[in-house]
Design a protein around this motif. Structure first.
Motif, mmCIF file in Angstrom:
data_model
loop_
_atom_site.group_PDB
_atom_site.id
_atom_site.type_symbol
_atom_site.label_atom_id
_atom_site.label_comp_id
_atom_site.label_asym_id
_atom_site.label_seq_id
_atom_site.Cartn_x
_atom_site.Cartn_y
_atom_site.Cartn_z
ATOM 1 N N ALA B 86 0.839 -1.197 0.000
ATOM 2 C CA ALA B 86 0.000 0.000 0.000
ATOM 3 C C ALA B 86 0.871 1.242 0.000
ATOM 4 O O ALA B 86 2.007 1.211 0.449
ATOM 5 C CB ALA B 86 -0.890 0.006 1.232
ATOM 6 N N LYS B 87 0.319 2.301 -0.556
ATOM 7 C CA LYS B 87 1.044 3.570 -0.539
ATOM 8 C C LYS B 87 0.121 4.658 0.000
ATOM 9 O O LYS B 87 -1.063 4.691 -0.328
ATOM 10 C CB LYS B 87 1.490 3.939 -1.949
ATOM 11 N N SER B 88 0.670 5.481 0.844
ATOM 12 C CA SER B 88 -0.124 6.587 1.374
ATOM 13 C C SER B 88 0.439 7.909 0.876
ATOM 14 O O SER B 88 1.620 8.155 0.993
ATOM 15 C CB SER B 88 -0.092 6.575 2.901
ATOM 16 N N ILE B 108 -4.752 10.121 0.412
ATOM 17 C CA ILE B 108 -4.986 9.200 -0.702
ATOM 18 C C ILE B 108 -4.270 7.903 -0.385
ATOM 19 O O ILE B 108 -3.043 7.861 -0.272
ATOM 20 C CB ILE B 108 -4.431 9.780 -2.017
ATOM 21 N N GLU B 110 -3.360 4.154 -1.614
ATOM 22 C CA GLU B 110 -3.340 3.325 -2.818
ATOM 23 C C GLU B 110 -2.981 1.898 -2.441
ATOM 24 O O GLU B 110 -2.140 1.672 -1.574
ATOM 25 C CB GLU B 110 -2.280 3.849 -3.792
ATOM 26 N N GLY B 111 -3.607 0.962 -3.101
ATOM 27 C CA GLY B 111 -3.253 -0.437 -2.889
ATOM 28 C C GLY B 111 -3.837 -0.984 -1.597
ATOM 29 O O GLY B 111 -4.310 -0.250 -0.732
ATOM 30 N N ASN B 112 -3.811 -2.270 -1.502
ATOM 31 C CA ASN B 112 -4.366 -2.929 -0.333
ATOM 32 C C ASN B 112 -3.263 -3.151 0.696
ATOM 33 O O ASN B 112 -2.133 -3.436 0.348
ATOM 34 C CB ASN B 112 -4.941 -4.282 -0.778
#
Lengths: 108, 205
Positions: B86-88, B108, B110-112
């Motif tokens: 995941a990316k924050s 935002i 992104e990813g799980n």
């Protein structure tokens, strides 16, 4: 798009790593300052610092909070809560308004 | 204190103009200071509430995560945490509060973030991560407020200093100097009149 960074003792912040936040485990003052200097140059916007680290480099944080895009937020660490964040807020109010009106009222 | 100027009409006109500008500036800055303080108090109150909430929730999150660390072996935990998928990110918007640029953050993700083997990890890890994930937007809100509070405090201090300098130094100085020049000019006029009267006497005699 900016990144989020977290500085503090490893055990407290490691859980945030899976969320994609940059983790910087530190324990000494010199390390923290080195990391802060690095963070300032890169694309970070929000930095969270645990209390026991923040207390060591307090002046530096205050200075960066005012003069850079970075926003610093002090969070408690895993072991104890010293309410440092609230104390800083209190000091801040006193500086701006002259008296500490918000917190005094609630004690009465 | 008087300003160092020559007492003549030219200076008097100049000083009067400066006094008008100073008074107008004083009024404007005073209004700005009042508005800033009003906004500041509102932000501080919000900040305090959110900080308390964040701290409480974080402590809870930490304790859940402590359970995870005690239930899982260190090596497995290291492995699990090694490659986050995941990316924050945050997006920044600036809002203008009385000429102070205050950032607004938008989270935002992104990813799980469930990117680990379910066999080797405990259910507490899922729980702890969900907890942290839920706190994050709130923490960003706190970051935003703390930044705003600190920036506004700085601006209030600056404005207050300017207001005080105008109110207690510049405006009184200007007024005193204007008074001084007017009196001086009047004195000159009087002495001229008396001189003329004296000359008239001499001529008539």
């Amino acid at each position: 798009m900016y990144n989020i960074a977290m500085i503090g003792n490893r055990d407290s912040i490691i859980g945030f790593k899976l969320l994609g936040i940059s983790i910087f485990p530190v324990s000494k003052k010199e390390e923290t300052i080195e990391i802060l200097n690095k963070i300032v140059k890169e694309k970070y916007a929000a930095v969270f610092i645990t209390e026991e680290i923040a207390i060591q480099i307090f002046e530096k944080i205050e200075e960066l909070q005012k003069n850079s895009l970075l926003s610093f937020t002090i969070i408690p660490n895993k072991f104890e809560k010293k309410n440092l964040g609230l104390k800083i807020l209190e000091k801040n109010i006193e500086k701006a308004i002259g008296t500490d009106i918000l917190f005094r009222k609630e004690e009465e | 204190m008087l300003l160092h100027v020559n007492p003549n009409r030219m200076e008097l006109i100049k000083l009067k103009k400066r006094l008008i500008v100073a008074k107008r500036g004083y009024k404007l800055l005073k209004d700005k200071r009042d508005a800033l303080i009003q906004k500041y108090i509102q932000l501080v109150k919000e900040d305090k509430i959110i900080r308390e909430e964040v701290e409480e929730k974080l402590m809870k999150g930490y304790s859940i995560f402590s359970n995870v660390t005690s239930l899982m072996s260190e090596i497995t935990l290291e492995e699990t945490l090694m490659f986050p998928k995941a990316k924050s990110f945050i997006e920044i918007d600036f809002t203008n509060i009385m000429s102070v640029n205050v950032p607004k953050y938008k989270y935002i993700g992104e990813g799980n973030y469930y990117t680990y083997s379910l066999i080797e990890t405990t259910a507490e890890l899922d729980h702890a991560l969900r907890n942290f994930y839920e706190i994050l937007p709130l923490m960003l809100k706190l970051a935003e407020l703390e930044k705003a509070v600190s920036l506004l405090a700085d601006e209030i201090e600056k404005t207050r200093r300017r207001v005080n300098a105008l109110e207690y130094i510049l405006i009184p100085d200007l007024e005193n100097t204007i008074k001084f020049i007017t009196m001086k000019l009047d004195e000159i006029a009087r002495s001229a009149i008396s001189a003329i009267m004296r000359i008239k006497e001499i001529i008539r005699a």
